[in-house]
Scaffold this motif. Structure first.
Motif, PDB file in Angstrom:
ATOM      1  N   VAL A 164       0.922  -0.932  -0.271  1.00 16.17           N
ATOM      2  CA  VAL A 164      -0.336  -0.460  -0.314  1.00 16.17           C
ATOM      3  C   VAL A 164       0.731   1.018   0.282  1.00 16.17           C
ATOM      4  N   LEU A 165       0.186   1.928  -0.971  1.00 18.97           N
ATOM      5  CA  LEU A 165       1.341   3.636  -1.576  1.00 18.97           C
ATOM      6  C   LEU A 165       0.255   4.329  -1.135  1.00 18.97           C
ATOM      7  N   SER A 166       0.151   5.504  -0.403  1.00 16.23           N
ATOM      8  CA  SER A 166      -1.509   6.304  -0.627  1.00 16.23           C
ATOM      9  C   SER A 166      -0.785   7.428  -0.951  1.00 16.23           C
ATOM     10  N   LEU A 170       0.075  13.055   2.163  1.00 19.52           N
ATOM     11  CA  LEU A 170       0.957  14.013   1.754  1.00 19.52           C
ATOM     12  C   LEU A 170       2.269  13.878   2.162  1.00 19.52           C
ATOM     13  N   ALA A 171       2.839  13.367   3.256  1.00 13.77           N
ATOM     14  CA  ALA A 171       3.983  12.983   4.165  1.00 13.77           C
ATOM     15  C   ALA A 171       4.636  11.869   3.423  1.00 13.77           C
ATOM     16  N   ILE A 172       3.914  11.154   2.702  1.00 13.84           N
ATOM     17  CA  ILE A 172       4.574  10.171   1.435  1.00 13.84           C
ATOM     18  C   ILE A 172       5.525  11.101   0.165  1.00 13.84           C
ATOM     19  N   LYS A 174       5.933  13.850   0.082  1.00 19.59           N
ATOM     20  CA  LYS A 174       6.660  14.995  -0.009  1.00 19.59           C
ATOM     21  C   LYS A 174       8.492  14.298   0.455  1.00 19.59           C
ATOM     22  N   GLY A 175       8.508  12.771   1.360  1.00 22.46           N
ATOM     23  CA  GLY A 175       9.238  12.071   0.759  1.00 22.46           C
ATOM     24  C   GLY A 175       9.604  11.218   0.175  1.00 22.46           C
ATOM     25  N   ILE A 176       8.883  11.221  -0.915  1.00 21.52           N
ATOM     26  CA  ILE A 176       9.309  11.227  -2.322  1.00 21.52           C
ATOM     27  C   ILE A 176       9.873  11.458  -3.112  1.00 21.52           C
ATOM     28  N   MET A 177       9.147  13.054  -2.914  1.00 20.02           N
ATOM     29  CA  MET A 177      10.021  14.162  -3.312  1.00 20.02           C
ATOM     30  C   MET A 177      11.259  14.837  -2.964  1.00 20.02           C
ATOM     31  N   LYS A 178      11.038  14.775  -1.020  1.00 17.33           N
ATOM     32  CA  LYS A 178      12.897  14.999  -1.185  1.00 17.33           C
ATOM     33  C   LYS A 178      13.965  14.113  -0.889  1.00 17.33           C
ATOM     34  N   LEU A 179      13.454  12.671  -1.542  1.00 20.18           N
ATOM     35  CA  LEU A 179      14.607  10.752  -1.327  1.00 20.18           C
ATOM     36  C   LEU A 179      14.821  11.213  -2.391  1.00 20.18           C
ATOM     37  N   TYR A 180      13.998  11.822  -4.145  1.00 14.88           N
ATOM     38  CA  TYR A 180      14.765  12.077  -5.208  1.00 14.88           C
ATOM     39  C   TYR A 180      15.000  13.383  -5.973  1.00 14.88           C
ATOM     40  N   GLY A 181      14.482  14.550  -4.772  1.00 15.58           N
ATOM     41  CA  GLY A 181      14.924  15.508  -5.257  1.00 15.58           C
ATOM     42  C   GLY A 181      14.088  16.077  -5.976  1.00 15.58           C
ATOM     43  N   LEU A 182      13.136  16.270  -6.024  1.00 13.22           N
ATOM     44  CA  LEU A 182      11.694  17.021  -6.726  1.00 13.22           C
ATOM     45  C   LEU A 182      10.664  17.857  -6.823  1.00 13.22           C
ATOM     46  N   GLU A 183      10.386  18.956  -7.265  1.00 11.31           N
ATOM     47  CA  GLU A 183      10.262  19.698  -6.493  1.00 11.31           C
ATOM     48  C   GLU A 183       8.881  19.801  -6.726  1.00 11.31           C
ATOM     49  N   PRO A 199       6.182  -5.499  -4.349  1.00 10.68           N
ATOM     50  CA  PRO A 199       5.137  -5.618  -3.193  1.00 10.68           C
ATOM     51  C   PRO A 199       5.349  -6.042  -2.305  1.00 10.68           C
ATOM     52  N   TYR A 200       6.461  -4.537  -1.883  1.00  9.95           N
ATOM     53  CA  TYR A 200       6.048  -3.639  -0.726  1.00  9.95           C
ATOM     54  C   TYR A 200       6.219  -2.612  -0.108  1.00  9.95           C
ATOM     55  N   ASN A 201       5.175  -2.022  -1.095  1.00  9.35           N
ATOM     56  CA  ASN A 201       4.949  -0.791  -0.826  1.00  9.35           C
ATOM     57  C   ASN A 201       4.866  -0.020   0.591  1.00  9.35           C
ATOM     58  N   SER A 202       3.992  -1.041   1.779  1.00  9.47           N
ATOM     59  CA  SER A 202       4.150  -0.306   3.089  1.00  9.47           C
ATOM     60  C   SER A 202       5.166  -0.304   3.602  1.00  9.47           C
ATOM     61  N   VAL A 203       6.034  -1.255   3.334  1.00  5.79           N
ATOM     62  CA  VAL A 203       6.921  -1.038   3.679  1.00  5.79           C
ATOM     63  C   VAL A 203       8.368   0.467   3.505  1.00  5.79           C
ATOM     64  N   ALA A 204       8.114   0.368   2.315  1.00  4.23           N
ATOM     65  CA  ALA A 204       8.101   1.501   1.679  1.00  4.23           C
ATOM     66  C   ALA A 204       7.959   3.171   2.228  1.00  4.23           C
ATOM     67  N   SER A 205       6.611   2.549   2.630  1.00 15.15           N
ATOM     68  CA  SER A 205       5.463   3.595   3.419  1.00 15.15           C
ATOM     69  C   SER A 205       6.313   3.904   4.483  1.00 15.15           C
ATOM     70  N   LEU A 206       6.191   2.978   5.275  1.00 15.55           N
ATOM     71  CA  LEU A 206       7.459   3.513   6.675  1.00 15.55           C
ATOM     72  C   LEU A 206       8.349   3.874   6.581  1.00 15.55           C
ATOM     73  N   TYR A 207       9.177   4.185   5.456  1.00 16.87           N
ATOM     74  CA  TYR A 207      10.443   4.589   5.707  1.00 16.87           C
ATOM     75  C   TYR A 207      10.864   6.261   5.139  1.00 16.87           C
ATOM     76  N   LEU A 208       9.395   6.035   4.583  1.00 17.17           N
ATOM     77  CA  LEU A 208       9.677   7.354   3.314  1.00 17.17           C
ATOM     78  C   LEU A 208       8.717   8.743   3.863  1.00 17.17           C
ATOM     79  N   TRP A 209       7.106   7.991   5.434  1.00 13.36           N
ATOM     80  CA  TRP A 209       7.182   8.587   6.601  1.00 13.36           C
ATOM     81  C   TRP A 209       8.671   8.968   7.486  1.00 13.36           C
ATOM     82  N   GLU A 210       9.281   8.141   7.267  1.00 18.10           N
ATOM     83  CA  GLU A 210      10.409   8.914   8.171  1.00 18.10           C
ATOM     84  C   GLU A 210      11.731   9.818   7.479  1.00 18.10           C
ATOM     85  N   ILE A 211      11.660   9.623   6.296  1.00 20.98           N
ATOM     86  CA  ILE A 211      12.538  11.260   5.761  1.00 20.98           C
ATOM     87  C   ILE A 211      11.422  12.623   5.937  1.00 20.98           C
TER      88      ILE A 211
END
Length: 211
Positions: A164-166, A170-172, A174-183, A199-211
């Motif tokens: 699951v990747l929502s 908003l935090a997800i 923002k996490g992706i944008m910060k991780l990849y340097g996107l505006e 198939p592990y978007n939920s685990v990715a979400s946990l870490y994206l929230w941390e970013i």
């Protein structure tokens, strides 16, 4: 005492946590070196889950749009009032008493409406467990007071669905944008990252929230 899960403190034994391990971590580190750095830095993340889907949904509704501390206080009052969180027990309580817990009139309507739907068989929370993610989202978001984002969070933090990747979080984004340097982040780009982490978007979400 050992809880059997890396990173979980021994005194937390008996609680339920989102379960993942080396298989998920290895996949995410392999497909995304940038996320790999965050994983190495943060280690195993401990996130509590509520296995009972009905309880998790009612808790989610009570905590909407308020601070975490306030939500905890209100949920404690509500739990003391209701006892075991079941549709029948909630419906047996005067709505005025529910509001006295600090729950708004509108939220009280949502809570009693959800409880009535469950008690009358309009929705079966047990049946949701065997449905596909998209079906669960459709069923839950059809209830008043429940949006797609809430349904997606329940997929993660109650049903422990792995992928699951929502887009609505908003935090997800923002996490992706910060991780990849996107505006900015388009829906098309978001879907590319969803495919990357699957198939592990939920685990990715946990870490994206941390970013």
């Amino acid at each position: 005492m050992d809880t059997g899960m890396p990173g979980v403190p021994a005194e937390s034994k008996g609680r339920n946590y989102f379960k993942y391990g080396q298989k998920e971590i290895s996949h995410l580190k392999r497909v995304c070196p940038r996320l790999s750095e965050t994983i190495d830095k943060k280690g195993i993340l401990v996130r509590e889950v509520v296995p009972d889907l009905f309880t998790a949904l009612i808790s989610s509704v009570t905590s909407q749009q308020i601070s975490g501390k306030a939500a905890q206080t209100i949920w404690r009052r509500f739990s003391e009032l209701v006892g075991e969180i079941t549709p029948e027990r909630i419906l047996a309580i005067n709505p005025d008493d529910i509001r006295k817990c600090g729950i708004s009139g509108r939220k009280t309507e949502y809570i009693t409406g959800i409880s009535k739907a469950a008690a009358e068989g309009v929705i079966s929370f047990d049946a949701l467990r065997s449905m596909e993610d998209s079906e669960v989202i459709a069923k839950l978001s059809a209830l008043r007071g429940v949006g797609v984002w809430t349904a997606e969070m329940l997929l993660i933090f109650s049903l422990q669905r792995p992928d699951v990747l929502s887009w609505g979080d908003l935090a997800i984004k923002k996490g992706i944008m910060k991780l990849y340097g996107l505006e900015s982040l388009t829906r098309e780009q978001f879907e590319e990252y969803r495919r990357l982490f699957s198939p592990y978007n939920s685990v990715a979400s946990l870490y994206l929230w941390e970013i």
